[in-house]
Write a protein that holds these residues in place. Structure first.
Motif, PDB file in Angstrom:
ATOM      1  N   ASN A  32     -25.141  76.566  29.634  1.00  0.00           N
ATOM      2  CA  ASN A  32     -24.081  76.025  30.481  1.00  0.00           C
ATOM      3  C   ASN A  32     -23.805  76.874  31.707  1.00  0.00           C
ATOM      4  OD1 ASN A  32     -23.554  73.880  28.609  1.00  0.00           O
ATOM      5  ND2 ASN A  32     -22.428  75.335  27.342  1.00  0.00           N
ATOM      6  N   ASP A  33     -24.535  77.977  31.856  1.00  0.00           N
ATOM      7  CA  ASP A  33     -24.249  78.929  32.932  1.00  0.00           C
ATOM      8  C   ASP A  33     -25.224  78.844  34.102  1.00  0.00           C
ATOM      9  OD1 ASP A  33     -22.198  79.810  31.379  1.00  0.00           O
ATOM     10  OD2 ASP A  33     -23.175  81.666  30.726  1.00  0.00           O
ATOM     11  N   ILE A  34     -26.274  78.051  33.960  1.00  0.00           N
ATOM     12  CA  ILE A  34     -27.314  77.994  34.987  1.00  0.00           C
ATOM     13  C   ILE A  34     -27.233  76.653  35.701  1.00  0.00           C
ATOM     14  CG2 ILE A  34     -29.807  77.990  35.381  1.00  0.00           C
ATOM     15  CD1 ILE A  34     -30.029  79.922  32.977  1.00  0.00           C
ATOM     16  N   VAL A  35     -27.096  76.707  37.041  1.00  0.00           N
ATOM     17  CA  VAL A  35     -26.877  75.484  37.820  1.00  0.00           C
ATOM     18  C   VAL A  35     -28.059  75.166  38.738  1.00  0.00           C
ATOM     19  CG1 VAL A  35     -24.381  75.641  37.713  1.00  0.00           C
ATOM     20  CG2 VAL A  35     -25.603  76.792  39.575  1.00  0.00           C
ATOM     21  N   GLY A  36     -29.156  75.832  38.531  1.00  0.00           N
ATOM     22  CA  GLY A  36     -30.361  75.556  39.305  1.00  0.00           C
ATOM     23  C   GLY A  36     -31.421  76.584  38.987  1.00  0.00           C
ATOM     24  N   MET A  37     -32.695  76.186  39.098  1.00  0.00           N
ATOM     25  CA  MET A  37     -33.798  77.105  38.834  1.00  0.00           C
ATOM     26  C   MET A  37     -34.905  76.868  39.847  1.00  0.00           C
ATOM     27  SD  MET A  37     -33.973  77.200  34.627  1.00  0.00           S
ATOM     28  CE  MET A  37     -34.770  78.817  34.555  1.00  0.00           C
ATOM     29  N   LEU A  85     -34.304  67.957  28.236  1.00  0.00           N
ATOM     30  CA  LEU A  85     -33.623  67.886  29.531  1.00  0.00           C
ATOM     31  C   LEU A  85     -32.438  68.880  29.596  1.00  0.00           C
ATOM     32  CD1 LEU A  85     -34.321  65.849  31.897  1.00  0.00           C
ATOM     33  CD2 LEU A  85     -32.159  64.739  31.308  1.00  0.00           C
ATOM     34  N   PRO A  86     -32.680  70.174  29.369  1.00  0.00           N
ATOM     35  CA  PRO A  86     -31.572  71.125  29.245  1.00  0.00           C
ATOM     36  C   PRO A  86     -30.734  71.305  30.503  1.00  0.00           C
ATOM     37  CG  PRO A  86     -33.675  72.276  29.398  1.00  0.00           C
ATOM     38  CD  PRO A  86     -33.991  70.825  29.211  1.00  0.00           C
ATOM     39  N   LEU A  87     -31.316  71.043  31.691  1.00  0.00           N
ATOM     40  CA  LEU A  87     -30.551  71.213  32.921  1.00  0.00           C
ATOM     41  C   LEU A  87     -29.933  69.914  33.431  1.00  0.00           C
ATOM     42  CD1 LEU A  87     -32.842  73.810  34.692  1.00  0.00           C
ATOM     43  CD2 LEU A  87     -30.450  74.134  34.088  1.00  0.00           C
ATOM     44  N   ASN A  88     -30.197  68.840  32.702  1.00  0.00           N
ATOM     45  CA  ASN A  88     -29.573  67.557  33.022  1.00  0.00           C
ATOM     46  C   ASN A  88     -29.812  67.178  34.490  1.00  0.00           C
ATOM     47  OD1 ASN A  88     -28.161  65.208  32.676  1.00  0.00           O
ATOM     48  ND2 ASN A  88     -26.192  66.171  32.297  1.00  0.00           N
ATOM     49  N   ASN A  89     -28.758  67.239  35.343  1.00  0.00           N
ATOM     50  CA  ASN A  89     -28.891  66.890  36.760  1.00  0.00           C
ATOM     51  C   ASN A  89     -28.866  68.099  37.693  1.00  0.00           C
ATOM     52  OD1 ASN A  89     -29.036  64.011  36.496  1.00  0.00           O
ATOM     53  ND2 ASN A  89     -26.849  64.018  36.004  1.00  0.00           N
ATOM     54  N   GLN A  90     -28.969  69.298  37.127  1.00  0.00           N
ATOM     55  CA  GLN A  90     -29.016  70.490  37.977  1.00  0.00           C
ATOM     56  C   GLN A  90     -30.406  70.592  38.622  1.00  0.00           C
ATOM     57  OE1 GLN A  90     -26.294  71.743  38.491  1.00  0.00           O
ATOM     58  NE2 GLN A  90     -25.039  71.980  36.668  1.00  0.00           N
ATOM     59  N   PRO A  91     -30.472  71.006  39.890  1.00  0.00           N
ATOM     60  CA  PRO A  91     -31.757  70.976  40.600  1.00  0.00           C
ATOM     61  C   PRO A  91     -32.763  72.013  40.100  1.00  0.00           C
ATOM     62  CG  PRO A  91     -30.052  71.981  41.960  1.00  0.00           C
ATOM     63  CD  PRO A  91     -29.360  71.432  40.751  1.00  0.00           C
ATOM     64  N   VAL A  92     -34.010  71.603  40.089  1.00  0.00           N
ATOM     65  CA  VAL A  92     -35.138  72.460  39.722  1.00  0.00           C
ATOM     66  C   VAL A  92     -36.227  72.315  40.778  1.00  0.00           C
ATOM     67  CG1 VAL A  92     -37.049  72.762  38.089  1.00  0.00           C
ATOM     68  CG2 VAL A  92     -34.716  72.412  37.228  1.00  0.00           C
ATOM     69  N   ARG A 108     -33.370  66.040  35.725  1.00  0.00           N
ATOM     70  CA  ARG A 108     -33.595  64.766  36.417  1.00  0.00           C
ATOM     71  C   ARG A 108     -33.756  64.981  37.916  1.00  0.00           C
ATOM     72  NH1 ARG A 108     -29.417  63.495  32.788  1.00  0.00           N
ATOM     73  NH2 ARG A 108     -30.052  62.054  31.121  1.00  0.00           N
ATOM     74  N   ARG A 109     -33.273  66.108  38.408  1.00  0.00           N
ATOM     75  CA  ARG A 109     -33.359  66.428  39.839  1.00  0.00           C
ATOM     76  C   ARG A 109     -34.346  67.567  40.009  1.00  0.00           C
ATOM     77  NH1 ARG A 109     -27.841  68.141  42.031  1.00  0.00           N
ATOM     78  NH2 ARG A 109     -29.026  68.222  43.980  1.00  0.00           N
ATOM     79  N   SER A 110     -35.595  67.239  40.110  1.00  0.00           N
ATOM     80  CA  SER A 110     -36.617  68.272  40.209  1.00  0.00           C
ATOM     81  C   SER A 110     -37.692  67.851  41.200  1.00  0.00           C
ATOM     82  CB  SER A 110     -37.245  68.532  38.835  1.00  0.00           C
ATOM     83  OG  SER A 110     -37.802  67.336  38.299  1.00  0.00           O
ATOM     84  N   ARG A 111     -38.328  68.846  41.782  1.00  0.00           N
ATOM     85  CA  ARG A 111     -39.415  68.537  42.709  1.00  0.00           C
ATOM     86  C   ARG A 111     -40.423  69.678  42.730  1.00  0.00           C
ATOM     87  NH1 ARG A 111     -37.516  69.008  49.001  1.00  0.00           N
ATOM     88  NH2 ARG A 111     -37.080  71.243  49.108  1.00  0.00           N
ATOM     89  N   ALA A 112     -41.646  69.342  43.094  1.00  0.00           N
ATOM     90  CA  ALA A 112     -42.723  70.319  43.201  1.00  0.00           C
ATOM     91  C   ALA A 112     -43.038  70.560  44.669  1.00  0.00           C
ATOM     92  CB  ALA A 112     -43.964  69.821  42.474  1.00  0.00           C
ATOM     93  N   VAL A 113     -43.319  71.809  45.009  1.00  0.00           N
ATOM     94  CA  VAL A 113     -43.681  72.216  46.368  1.00  0.00           C
ATOM     95  C   VAL A 113     -44.955  73.039  46.276  1.00  0.00           C
ATOM     96  CG1 VAL A 113     -42.985  73.545  48.388  1.00  0.00           C
ATOM     97  CG2 VAL A 113     -41.270  72.270  47.089  1.00  0.00           C
ATOM     98  N   ARG A 114     -45.929  72.733  47.089  1.00  0.00           N
ATOM     99  CA  ARG A 114     -47.197  73.452  47.057  1.00  0.00           C
ATOM    100  C   ARG A 114     -47.318  74.361  48.277  1.00  0.00           C
ATOM    101  NH1 ARG A 114     -46.865  68.782  44.999  1.00  0.00           N
ATOM    102  NH2 ARG A 114     -47.821  68.287  42.974  1.00  0.00           N
ATOM    103  N   VAL A 115     -47.791  75.581  48.041  1.00  0.00           N
ATOM    104  CA  VAL A 115     -47.981  76.543  49.130  1.00  0.00           C
ATOM    105  C   VAL A 115     -49.441  76.984  49.144  1.00  0.00           C
ATOM    106  CG1 VAL A 115     -45.606  77.344  49.154  1.00  0.00           C
ATOM    107  CG2 VAL A 115     -47.252  78.467  47.648  1.00  0.00           C
ATOM    108  N   LYS A 116     -49.924  77.319  50.323  1.00  0.00           N
ATOM    109  CA  LYS A 116     -51.325  77.709  50.484  1.00  0.00           C
ATOM    110  C   LYS A 116     -51.439  79.231  50.546  1.00  0.00           C
ATOM    111  CE  LYS A 116     -52.706  73.445  52.821  1.00  0.00           C
ATOM    112  NZ  LYS A 116     -53.305  72.837  54.040  1.00  0.00           N
TER     113      LYS A 116
END
Length: 309
Positions: A131-136, A222-229, A284-292
């Motif tokens: 309950n203490d983490i609001v984004g990763m 889904l431990p982070l629910n709607n917190q962004p990842v 539910r709020r997650s996205r992938a970013v690719r770096v070169k």
């Protein structure tokens, strides 16, 4: 060095040793004043890594967010346990950090930034503090699938790597964005005998830590629910290709050892992105970013990390 217990880590530039009972860990906080209820960004480095690797990211962070980092037991500015364990687990790393945060009096919420093995240790902290983490933000992180697959181990890596300087071989030594003094601090720490012993103990706990995390079935719940990842994916396989090429040029490895290395490298190249994208299931709020760039994104391309934070 100052020793802090229960100090106000939410204002000014703070650093010092904080007791976790058995010994003391180095902790530092910097950036804007943190108001009540605001998150603080908490760094969890990779295997054998200290905060010295993250100075470029920290500089970019300071204008807009409170930044908190620490060195794990036996590394950097932190003290060691009285007796070095043969194996250090991700669970024990998370438990020590949990105690450190409590003893320092640093309240949630937290935005966690994890790199490499920090992908495992940070998720063990998530297990302790759901309950203490609001984004990763995961920076080219390991997942449990890496260890189920058995892609890498010293038996595969060492025959081709033996005697090589990783930073030179992979181009990190000439491509990093650290100052001359910052690079010297990082490199000297990596060469330190105490550091290397701790790194080996961490390595001994890697596979069992991955399997222990898998048993918690975090990716199914889904431990982070709607917190962004955010999941930042680098080209780590290019680092290992350079190691192979350099090893061959130096006459390293038997034909069989080279073949085994290439088999594992092909598997890593094929599956690494898929494995890391599994982390998207944490929210539910997650996205992938690719770096070169190679694995050490924090020293090569810090800006994408800061952008995701």
């Amino acid at each position: 060095m100052n020793q802090y217990y229960g100090s106000d880590w939410d204002t000014g530039d703070m650093e010092g040793l904080v007791s976790i009972g058995s010994h003391k860990l180095y902790l530092s906080a910097s950036g804007p004043e943190r108001l009540a209820g605001e998150p603080i960004v908490l760094l969890m480095q990779g295997l054998g890594s200290t905060i010295d690797e993250w100075v470029a990211v920290r500089k970019l962070m300071l204008p807009f967010a409170r930044w908190l980092n620490y060195d794990r037991s036996g590394m950097g500015r932190s003290e060691s346990l009285a007796q070095m364990p043969e194996s250090i687990s991700a669970e024990s790393v998370a438990a020590e950090l949990d105690t450190l945060l409590k003893n320092a009096g640093i309240a949630p919420p937290f935005i966690i930034v994890g790199h490499s093995w920090g992908g495992i240790t940070s998720r063990e902290l998530l297990n302790l503090r759901p309950n203490d983490i609001v984004g990763m933000v995961f920076v080219d992180c390991n997942t449990e699938s890496y260890f189920d697959d058995g892609t890498w181990g010293l038996e595969v890596f060492e025959p081709m790597m033996g005697g090589q300087d990783f930073s030179q071989t992979t181009g990190l030594a000439t491509s990093h964005l650290l100052s001359k003094d910052e690079w010297k601090s990082f490199y000297n720490e990596q060469m330190n005998e105490r550091h290397q012993k701790t790194e080996m103990a961490e390595y001994q706990g890697v596979k069992t830590s991955g399997r222990a995390l898998a048993q918690k079935r975090q990716l199914e719940n889904l431990p982070l629910n709607n917190q962004p990842v955010s999941v930042i994916i680098a080209d780590t396989s290019s680092d290992f290709q350079r190691i192979y090429d350099c090893g061959v040029a130096a006459g390293k490895g038997t034909e069989e050892e080279r073949a085994v290395y290439l088999t594992h490298l092909a598997r890593l190249r094929e599956k690494s992105e898929d494995w890391q994208c599994e982390l998207l299931k944490l929210s539910r709020r997650s996205r992938a970013v690719r770096v070169k760039c190679g694995h050490n994104v924090q020293m090569l391309q810090p800006q994408p990390i800061v952008q995701e934070i």
